[in-house]
Design a protein around this motif. Structure first.
Motif, PDB file in Angstrom:
ATOM      1  N   GLY A   3       1.718   6.802  -2.299  1.00 18.61           N
ATOM      2  CA  GLY A   3       2.650   5.817  -3.355  1.00 18.61           C
ATOM      3  C   GLY A   3       3.665   6.575  -4.175  1.00 18.61           C
ATOM      4  O   GLY A   3       4.267   5.946  -4.990  1.00 18.61           O
ATOM      5  N   VAL A   4       3.840   7.735  -3.984  1.00 17.94           N
ATOM      6  CA  VAL A   4       5.060   8.484  -4.349  1.00 17.94           C
ATOM      7  C   VAL A   4       6.266   8.602  -3.412  1.00 17.94           C
ATOM      8  O   VAL A   4       5.875   9.187  -2.365  1.00 17.94           O
ATOM      9  N   ALA A   5       7.141   8.200  -3.697  1.00 15.99           N
ATOM     10  CA  ALA A   5       8.361   8.153  -3.048  1.00 15.99           C
ATOM     11  C   ALA A   5       8.912   9.744  -2.786  1.00 15.99           C
ATOM     12  O   ALA A   5       8.745  10.501  -3.623  1.00 15.99           O
ATOM     13  N   PRO A   6       9.160   9.918  -1.275  1.00 11.17           N
ATOM     14  CA  PRO A   6       9.592  11.058  -0.904  1.00 11.17           C
ATOM     15  C   PRO A   6      10.909  11.582  -1.747  1.00 11.17           C
ATOM     16  O   PRO A   6      11.808  10.657  -2.133  1.00 11.17           O
ATOM     17  N   ALA A   7      11.343  12.705  -1.929  1.00 11.36           N
ATOM     18  CA  ALA A   7      12.719  13.180  -2.381  1.00 11.36           C
ATOM     19  C   ALA A   7      13.831  12.670  -1.486  1.00 11.36           C
ATOM     20  O   ALA A   7      14.997  12.291  -2.119  1.00 11.36           O
ATOM     21  N   SER A   8      13.673  12.323  -0.273  1.00 14.71           N
ATOM     22  CA  SER A   8      14.697  11.812   0.488  1.00 14.71           C
ATOM     23  C   SER A   8      13.861  10.900   1.752  1.00 14.71           C
ATOM     24  O   SER A   8      13.095  11.390   2.087  1.00 14.71           O
ATOM     25  N   PHE A   9      14.688   9.941   2.003  1.00 16.76           N
ATOM     26  CA  PHE A   9      14.107   9.293   3.326  1.00 16.76           C
ATOM     27  C   PHE A   9      14.329   9.905   4.423  1.00 16.76           C
ATOM     28  O   PHE A   9      13.700   9.299   5.509  1.00 16.76           O
ATOM     29  N   SER A  10      15.130  10.989   4.562  1.00 17.90           N
ATOM     30  CA  SER A  10      15.143  11.682   5.912  1.00 17.90           C
ATOM     31  C   SER A  10      13.815  12.256   6.160  1.00 17.90           C
ATOM     32  O   SER A  10      13.560  12.673   7.264  1.00 17.90           O
ATOM     33  N   LYS A  11      12.870  12.492   4.972  1.00 22.83           N
ATOM     34  CA  LYS A  11      11.386  12.967   5.346  1.00 22.83           C
ATOM     35  C   LYS A  11      10.594  12.120   5.847  1.00 22.83           C
ATOM     36  O   LYS A  11       9.592  12.448   6.306  1.00 22.83           O
ATOM     37  N   LEU A  12      10.927  10.790   5.976  1.00 23.34           N
ATOM     38  CA  LEU A  12       9.978   9.776   6.413  1.00 23.34           C
ATOM     39  C   LEU A  12      10.262   9.772   8.037  1.00 23.34           C
ATOM     40  O   LEU A  12      11.084   9.862   8.639  1.00 23.34           O
ATOM     41  N   ARG A  15       0.704  -1.202   0.109  1.00 24.89           N
ATOM     42  CA  ARG A  15      -0.012  -0.060  -0.062  1.00 24.89           C
ATOM     43  C   ARG A  15       0.903   1.434   0.028  1.00 24.89           C
ATOM     44  O   ARG A  15       0.527   2.357  -0.441  1.00 24.89           O
ATOM     45  N   MET A  16       1.972   1.077   0.701  1.00 25.29           N
ATOM     46  CA  MET A  16       2.907   2.392   0.628  1.00 25.29           C
ATOM     47  C   MET A  16       3.486   2.737  -0.652  1.00 25.29           C
ATOM     48  O   MET A  16       3.733   4.140  -0.794  1.00 25.29           O
ATOM     49  N   ALA A  17       3.623   1.651  -1.667  1.00 30.65           N
ATOM     50  CA  ALA A  17       3.933   2.306  -2.962  1.00 30.65           C
ATOM     51  C   ALA A  17       2.660   2.528  -3.950  1.00 30.65           C
ATOM     52  O   ALA A  17       2.872   2.495  -4.912  1.00 30.65           O
ATOM     53  N   GLY A  18       1.558   2.504  -3.319  1.00 29.68           N
ATOM     54  CA  GLY A  18       0.318   2.968  -3.956  1.00 29.68           C
ATOM     55  C   GLY A  18      -0.490   2.142  -4.545  1.00 29.68           C
ATOM     56  O   GLY A  18      -1.065   2.033  -5.309  1.00 29.68           O
ATOM     57  N   TYR A  19      -0.307   0.862  -4.144  1.00 29.16           N
ATOM     58  CA  TYR A  19      -0.957  -0.563  -4.991  1.00 29.16           C
ATOM     59  C   TYR A  19      -2.076  -0.885  -3.720  1.00 29.16           C
ATOM     60  O   TYR A  19      -1.833  -1.008  -2.616  1.00 29.16           O
TER      61      TYR A  19
END
Length: 442
Positions: A433-442, A389-393
């Motif tokens: 489902g859209v990856a953030p520009a950087s994983f530091s934002k997660l 689901r995190m990938a928009g599926y």
């Protein structure tokens, strides 16, 4: 009660089960399935194994697929020496640890190499892709070095100081490489000593089940023949996957490496006993702690049914859902680059096929993956599928049985289900489902 064994001698897992049957003098009726001729796709065989792969067994009216599940079942149902799959909980967990690790490490990497270097050139009549062969050979070398430096570092056998079903599966995978001209024993004294010891202890049956492998290795010297007709038997192998790389982090610390030399999670430490591999951990907890029987039933056939899914999921639900998530969401977030559309589309197709199998086969006539009660199989399956689901599926879309099953598992395990999936929901809602520009934002 009669035992029918469906196999192809060219299949590594088939050879492991065949070797076990012969070593333990278990009576069986051989049912040879010629994979090259497509006999596994017949309607008759589909009634035995809906996934149409080998090996499979039918014991009376009980049909079972997946080689690891089959081997565990045979150890329970027939009088065999305890060392094959020990009753002692910790000794059994140590065997399980290898059995679960090998699926996407030994099994997947060695199959990819053999398929690319030897099998596909035979089937297609075209030369091997040199670049891909080199990539897969590096993976094979890396994983065999882990076998040398970790699994056999302080042990005579893969699961301890006595031979077990882990050794049968491991040896049959390694022997297969010789047909592609790769000697797994070169520069690996511990692997070499282990294989030689197995051959000595398990002969004449060890040589017997590998007679075709040895014949092809000696005749073709790793060079694929020009057509399948020149081989006495050959088959399509299990479609394997590359192991998902870990996001660089705390699992690479020296402290964590002491707990798990493979530097992956999860790991548990129960007193002085340390154990890796989630499936091995779950089985161990079911034996060691006071938990209801439905999680991992004591009844042999019910337990085998749970094992059937647990072994299938490694190279299906686990790998295909993980690789879709990795390529669609995780890698773009790590690298800061857009996902590769072709790779994502290819991974999505494989994942869709797997989820359709969950819908149409695993949940066809069952409330849960392994029967009419929730088990550890459902926990692993649900957590893998929720991740997409995190990938928009949306895995439930167009799959009413899967949707009802997920809701049933959630209802049965509330409030903990929602608690452990809180991060999944948060990321899904925030990023769509859209990856953030950087994983530091997660």
């Amino acid at each position: 009660m009669s035992l029918k064994f469906y196999f192809d001698i060219f299949s590594q897992p088939s050879r492991a089960v065949l070797l076990f049957l012969k070593l333990n003098k278990i009576p069986f009726e051989p049912k040879k399935i010629n994979l090259l001729r497509g006999e596994h796709y017949s309607e008759e065989y589909a009634t035995i194994n809906p996934f149409q792969k080998v090996p499979a067994v039918v014991h009376g009216n009980f049909a079972l697929s997946e080689s690891v599940a089959i081997l565990r079942y045979l150890c329970r149902e027939f009088e065999v020496a305890d060392h094959w799959y020990p009753k002692d909980s910790k000794a059994q967990a140590r065997v399980d640890e290898y059995l679960e690790w090998q699926h996407i490490e030994i099994r997947a990497n060695l199959v990819n190499y053999f398929r690319t270097k030897f099998l596909l050139p035979v089937v297609t009549g075209r030369p091997a892709d040199v670049k891909k062969v080199a990539q897969y050979e590096k993976k094979v070398t890396d994983v065999l070095n882990i076998l040398e430096d970790t699994w056999l570092s302080e042990r005579k056998y893969l699961g301890g100081d006595k031979v077990s079903i882990a050794d049968l599966l491991g040896a049959c995978e390694l022997e297969h490489l010789k047909m592609a001209g790769y000697n797994p024993q070169d520069n690996r004294p511990k692997v070499s000593a282990w294989l030689n010891k197995l051959k000595e202890e398990l002969n004449p049956h060890y040589e017997e089940v590998h007679v075709l492998v040895n014949h092809i290795a000696e005749k073709h010297k790793g060079v694929p023949p020009s057509s399948p007709d020149k081989l006495s038997s050959i088959c399509d192998l299990l479609t394997a996957i590359s192991a998902t790389p870990n996001f660089v982090g705390e699992q690479f610390s020296e402290e964590f490496a002491k707990l798990n030399p493979m530097k992956k999670v999860p790991v548990i430490k129960d007193g002085e006993f340390t154990l890796t591999e989630s499936v091995g951990i779950l089985r161990y907890l079911c034996r060691e702690k006071n938990v209801p029987d439905h999680w991992y039933p004591a009844d042999s056939k019910k337990q085998a049914r749970v094992d059937e899914y647990l072994e299938w999921q490694h190279t299906n639900t686990r790998s295909n859902c993980a690789l879709y998530f990795l390529n669609k969401f995780m890698l773009p977030g790590i690298k800061g680059t857009p996902p590769n559309p072709e790779t994502v589309a290819r991974r999505e197709r494989k994942m869709v096929e797997t989820l359709n199998e969950v819908e149409e086969i695993w949940l066809n006539n069952k409330s849960y993956l392994a029967g009419d009660k929730i088990s550890i199989a459902d926990l692993l399956g649900a957590c893998e599928i929720e991740q997409t689901r995190m990938a928009g599926y949306n895995p439930c879309e167009g799959r009413p049985k899967l949707a009802a099953w997920l809701e049933r598992v959630r209802h049965d395990t509330l409030p903990h289900y929602d608690s452990v999936h809180a991060i999944v929901r948060k990321v899904t809602e925030k990023y769509g489902g859209v990856a953030p520009a950087s994983f530091s934002k997660l």
